[in-house]
Structure formats: structure tokens, C-alpha cells
Design an enzyme around this catalytic site. Structure first.
Site, PDB file in Angstrom:
ATOM      1  N   ASP A  63       0.872  -1.172   0.000  1.00  0.00           N
ATOM      2  CA  ASP A  63       0.000   0.000   0.000  1.00  0.00           C
ATOM      3  C   ASP A  63       0.908   1.221   0.000  1.00  0.00           C
ATOM      4  O   ASP A  63       1.511   1.564   1.021  1.00  0.00           O
ATOM      5  CB  ASP A  63      -0.892  -0.015   1.245  1.00  0.00           C
ATOM      6  CG  ASP A  63      -1.761   1.228   1.358  1.00  0.00           C
ATOM      7  OD1 ASP A  63      -1.710   2.097   0.460  1.00  0.00           O
ATOM      8  OD2 ASP A  63      -2.502   1.344   2.354  1.00  0.00           O
ATOM      9  N   SER A 141       2.750  12.466 -16.184  1.00  0.00           N
ATOM     10  CA  SER A 141       1.711  12.676 -17.181  1.00  0.00           C
ATOM     11  C   SER A 141       1.943  14.035 -17.816  1.00  0.00           C
ATOM     12  O   SER A 141       2.645  14.884 -17.251  1.00  0.00           O
ATOM     13  CB  SER A 141       0.334  12.631 -16.506  1.00  0.00           C
ATOM     14  OG  SER A 141      -0.668  13.193 -17.316  1.00  0.00           O
ATOM     15  N   TYR A 154      -5.433  15.534  -9.615  1.00  0.00           N
ATOM     16  CA  TYR A 154      -4.513  14.730 -10.423  1.00  0.00           C
ATOM     17  C   TYR A 154      -3.388  15.604 -10.985  1.00  0.00           C
ATOM     18  O   TYR A 154      -2.202  15.258 -10.878  1.00  0.00           O
ATOM     19  CB  TYR A 154      -5.291  14.064 -11.551  1.00  0.00           C
ATOM     20  CG  TYR A 154      -4.458  13.200 -12.461  1.00  0.00           C
ATOM     21  CD1 TYR A 154      -4.048  11.927 -12.070  1.00  0.00           C
ATOM     22  CD2 TYR A 154      -4.099  13.642 -13.731  1.00  0.00           C
ATOM     23  CE1 TYR A 154      -3.294  11.129 -12.907  1.00  0.00           C
ATOM     24  CE2 TYR A 154      -3.339  12.848 -14.576  1.00  0.00           C
ATOM     25  CZ  TYR A 154      -2.948  11.595 -14.157  1.00  0.00           C
ATOM     26  OH  TYR A 154      -2.190  10.806 -15.000  1.00  0.00           O
ATOM     27  N   ALA A 156      -2.373  18.445  -9.865  1.00  0.00           N
ATOM     28  CA  ALA A 156      -1.541  18.911  -8.752  1.00  0.00           C
ATOM     29  C   ALA A 156      -0.523  17.852  -8.355  1.00  0.00           C
ATOM     30  O   ALA A 156       0.657  18.158  -8.112  1.00  0.00           O
ATOM     31  CB  ALA A 156      -2.414  19.279  -7.557  1.00  0.00           C
ATOM     32  N   SER A 157      -0.955  16.596  -8.303  1.00  0.00           N
ATOM     33  CA  SER A 157      -0.031  15.527  -7.905  1.00  0.00           C
ATOM     34  C   SER A 157       1.091  15.362  -8.928  1.00  0.00           C
ATOM     35  O   SER A 157       2.244  15.119  -8.561  1.00  0.00           O
ATOM     36  CB  SER A 157      -0.798  14.202  -7.746  1.00  0.00           C
ATOM     37  OG  SER A 157      -1.239  13.679  -8.989  1.00  0.00           O
ATOM     38  N   LYS A 158       0.765  15.513 -10.201  1.00  0.00           N
ATOM     39  CA  LYS A 158       1.789  15.351 -11.240  1.00  0.00           C
ATOM     40  C   LYS A 158       2.724  16.552 -11.285  1.00  0.00           C
ATOM     41  O   LYS A 158       3.936  16.388 -11.489  1.00  0.00           O
ATOM     42  CB  LYS A 158       1.123  15.130 -12.595  1.00  0.00           C
ATOM     43  CG  LYS A 158       0.266  13.868 -12.667  1.00  0.00           C
ATOM     44  CD  LYS A 158       1.060  12.611 -12.331  1.00  0.00           C
ATOM     45  CE  LYS A 158       0.231  11.356 -12.523  1.00  0.00           C
ATOM     46  NZ  LYS A 158       0.989  10.116 -12.212  1.00  0.00           N
TER      47      LYS A 158
END
Length: 268
Positions: A63, A141, A154, A156-158
């Protein structure tokens, strides 16, 4: 610069039971590497590991939102295939919903998997990788370069991954460690069927996209190619390359084009 040898190296891949993760496992295995596939879905990882035809392969439950789980999984991987030479941070999750309609817990979960999972695994493995002059890969991405309507968490995370790993690359520049940021556009993987809506449930809203879907096999082949050639950045697909170029030169034009193309993402 000499090409990086893959044969005989030990590769750890997170999200290894999914479409791209499984394809990466097969591609690294085909190149002669020993592969550990880490995934929260242990059965999927086992099936993926069984399809790797060369070298040693193993499946390990992990996890990535838990530092302790990542540490235990990487230790188990090293017990089975040897010290980590190449880490591929591939585990990911997406959402599709307007920011105003997206619960905070959804954005937090996206960040926990996409960003913090990569941070945890890299932090755990970086000393070994540095000692072995290995490589770190993060599957990002084109959303790491540009806005993407309906996917604020999404994107923001990339963007966060790009900032962290581009900076890490500079810190490791004199160690012989390569840091590759791979940025594909739309890939035909099960990730699309596990995309969260704003309420945190899997959404059945049709996904809009631009351009042709890339196959996970094609993306995996290109990533392994880039690792061998010690590339720092890999932008995949004509849409991805156009996105990076247009957003850098004319962000206003890019935003208008992207909004028109993906407007249905916000239709309900």
C-alpha cells in the site's frame, strides 16, 4: 554517455499489477532484469509476475500510501531479487470532477498515492540506488506540465512529482544516478475504469480525450528505452508533445483549446 545495462539488474515497480505496471514488468523482464511487482492488489501482481518470461520475478503486496508498507515491501523485494538498481514509481489514481464538487478527501487520496507513494518508495530506496549507481523513474503525465480540466487533484499531484524529481535529479547529478520523468498522454489501461468522481466513488461518466490512446506495451517499451539511454525526460505521444510545447509558448491558447476539447468532463 554509455548506455545503461538492464540485463541482470534488479527492478522494483509500484502499481505492478495494473496495465502499465504489468507491461513494464514484462518489458524489463524481456531485457533480462529481475523484477519485483508491488501492488495493493496482490492477486493482480501475482498474475502479472507470472507473465514475465525471463529473469526472476516476484509479486509483493504494498500500500503505497503507507511508509511502513513501502519499507516492508522494498525490503521483501530485496530479499527475493537483490538490492534495488532501478525503482519505477508507477502506482497512480485519477479523478474527474470540478474542483467545487470534489471532496477534500478525494484530492488527499490522489496525492497520497500519486505523490506521497513515490516519495516514500524513493526515500526508502535512494541510498541503495545511489550506492549501485542505478536509476529512479517516475511515471508522471502531460498533466504535470499543463492544466487538465476536471482533474485538479490529479494535475496537482503530477506537478508536484515534476518539482520533486527534477530537483532530486540535480542533487544526484554527480552520483551516477539517473532520474527519468516519463510523461505519457492518454493510455488505454484499467486506470480509466477506476477513476474517482468528486464524491470518492468510481465514476461511470464517459471520459473525453484528445488524440489516440497509447497502449501500455508501447509506453513500457519507450520507458525502458529511455532508461537504457539514460534520458532525464520522456514525453510520449503527439498530444503530449504538443501540450508541452503549446503550454510553454502560448498558455492562454492552450487553455482555451484544452477547455473546448474536455468540456464534457464537467457535464452532468
Amino acid at each position: 554517455m554509455a548506455k545503461r545495462k538492464i540485463e541482470g539488474k534488479n527492478v522494483v515497480i509500484t502499481g505492478g499489477g495494473g496495465g502499465l505496471g504489468a507491461a513494464l514488468g514484462r518489458e524489463f523482464g524481456f531485457a533480462g532484469a529481475n523484477v519485483a511487482l508491488l501492488d495493493i492488489d496482490y492477486e493482480a501482481a501475482v498474475l502479472a509476475a507470472d507473465r514475465i518470461e525471463r529473469g526472476t520475478s516476484t509479486a509483493i503486496e504494498c500500500d503505497v500510501t503507507s511508509y511502513e508498507s513501502c519499507a516492508a515491501a522494498i525490503a521483501r523485494a530485496e530479499d527475493r531479487i537483490g538490492p534495488t538498481d532501478i525503482l519505477v514509481n508507477n502506482a497512480g489514481l485519477s479523478h474527474r470532477s470540478a474542483f467545487a464538487e470534489t471532496e477534500i478527501d478525494v484530492i488527499r487520496r490522489i496525492m497520497d498515492i500519486n505523490f506521497w507513494g513515490s516519495v516514500y518508495c524513493t526515500k526508502i530506496a535512494v541510498s541503495t540506488i545511489t550506492e549501485r549507481r542505478g536509476a529512479i523513474v517516475v511515471v508522471s503525465s502531460t498533466a504535470g506540465y499543463a492544466p487538465l480540466l476536471g482533474r485538479t487533484g490529479y494535475a496537482a499531484s503530477k506537478h508536484a512529482l515534476h518539482g520533486l524529481f527534477a530537483t532530486l535529479r540535480t542533487e544526484l547529478a554527480d552520483t551516477g544516478v539517473d532520474v527519468l520523468i516519463a510523461a505519457p498522454s492518454f493510455i488505454d489501461t484499467p486506470l480509466r475504469q477506476h477513476t474517482l468522481g468528486g464524491d470518492g466513488e468510481v465514476t461511470d461518466h464517459p471520459q473525453s480525450r484528445v488524440g489516440n490512446m497509447m497502449s501500455p506495451e508501447d509506453v513500457a517499451e519507450r520507458i525502458v528505452w529511455a532508461v537504457e539511454r539514460r534520458k532525464s525526460t520522456l514525453v510520449l505521444g503527439s498530444v503530449g508533445k504538443l501540450t508541452r510545447f503549446l503550454n510553454a509558448l502560448a498558455p492562454g491558447i492552450y487553455e482555451r483549446m484544452m477547455t473546448r476539447s474536455l468540456r464534457s468532463e464537467l457535464d452532468r
